[in-house]
Design an enzyme around this catalytic site. Structure first.
Site, PDB file in Angstrom:
ATOM      1  N   HIS A 114      30.071 -22.614 -22.700  1.00 44.89           N
ATOM      2  CA  HIS A 114      29.743 -21.249 -22.265  1.00 44.89           C
ATOM      3  C   HIS A 114      28.288 -20.932 -22.560  1.00 44.89           C
ATOM      4  O   HIS A 114      27.919 -19.791 -22.760  1.00 44.89           O
ATOM      5  CB  HIS A 114      30.657 -20.224 -22.946  1.00 44.89           C
ATOM      6  CG  HIS A 114      32.100 -20.613 -22.965  1.00 44.89           C
ATOM      7  ND1 HIS A 114      32.683 -21.235 -24.055  1.00 44.89           N
ATOM      8  CD2 HIS A 114      33.063 -20.516 -22.025  1.00 44.89           C
ATOM      9  CE1 HIS A 114      33.961 -21.494 -23.781  1.00 44.89           C
ATOM     10  NE2 HIS A 114      34.211 -21.071 -22.564  1.00 44.89           N
TER      11      HIS A 114
HETATM   12 FE1  FES Z   1      31.914 -21.396 -25.939  1.00 38.83          FE
HETATM   13 FE2  FES Z   1      30.324 -23.195 -27.134  1.00 38.83          FE
HETATM   14  S1  FES Z   1      29.763 -21.484 -25.974  1.00 38.83           S
HETATM   15  S2  FES Z   1      32.486 -23.172 -27.062  1.00 38.83           S
END
Ligand code: FES
Length: 187
Positions: free
Chosen positions: A148
């Site tokens: 993410h």
């Molecule tokens: Fe969601 Fe690393 S940004 S697991």
């Protein structure tokens, strides 16, 4: 900076003197471990990770190389940073979610700008503090989590841009000698 990763199963063999020190230190750590904790905003007290000592040889770790060893079933990163990279850490502070590591897990002696005992050596659990994915080293830019897009600097401090809000976890460790790192126990 070299982007290369160096994955190793981890350790050299401990001498009898080192083994004795490990046993004594493990006993001391078990007694003293409760003092090294962080209080999260939720009120939950979380200790930084200790235990299961692992010796890692550093003499063959060049600047810019990320070595990964497995410890307690988790990847632990060891990165030798350059003087230039260390100097650049201060410039990142306004962009970071927890620049002083107040809400992040690390031994008290590592709550500093480099998040380390020796400025040039970073030791960190290589798991994103959002949902546990493995970030990738992007050279001087730090680490990027592919899940993410959380981003960390070369001290494992998280940028405000992604969903992760805590810095990478630093485990207990100390230097058993000039070139030997012992993960799992404080000095
Ligand atoms: Fe969601 Fe690393 S940004 S697991």
């Amino acid at each position: 900076m070299n982007n290369g990763n160096d994955t190793a199963s981890g350790s050299g063999k401990a001498t009898s003197k080192q083994r004795r020190r490990i046993v004594l230190a493990a006993a001391a750590s078990a007694v003293a471990g409760g003092a090294a904790m962080v209080l999260r905003p939720s009120g939950v007290i979380i200790p930084y990770p200790h235990g299961s000592p692992l010796i890692v040889e550093l003499s063959d770790l060049p600047e810019g190389k990320l070595r990964t060893v497995e410890w307690q079933g988790k990847p632990v990163w060891i990165l030798r940073r350059s003087a230039k990279e260390l100097a650049a850490l201060a410039e990142q502070n306004p962009l970071l979610a927890d620049p002083d590591s107040q809400q992040s897990l690390q031994p008290p002696a590592c709550r500093n700008q480099t998040r380390s005992l020796r400025p040039e050596i970073l030791v960190a659990i290589g798991l994103c503090t959002h949902q546990g994915c493995t970030p990738a080293l992007l050279g001087r830019e730090g680490f990027l989590c592919p899940c993410h897009t959380s981003k960390y600097d070369l001290a494992g401090r998280v940028f405000k841009v992604g969903p992760a809000t805590a810095n990478l976890v630093i485990p207990a460790y100390h230097f058993a000698s000039e070139n030997q790192l012992l993960i799992g126990l404080d000095a």
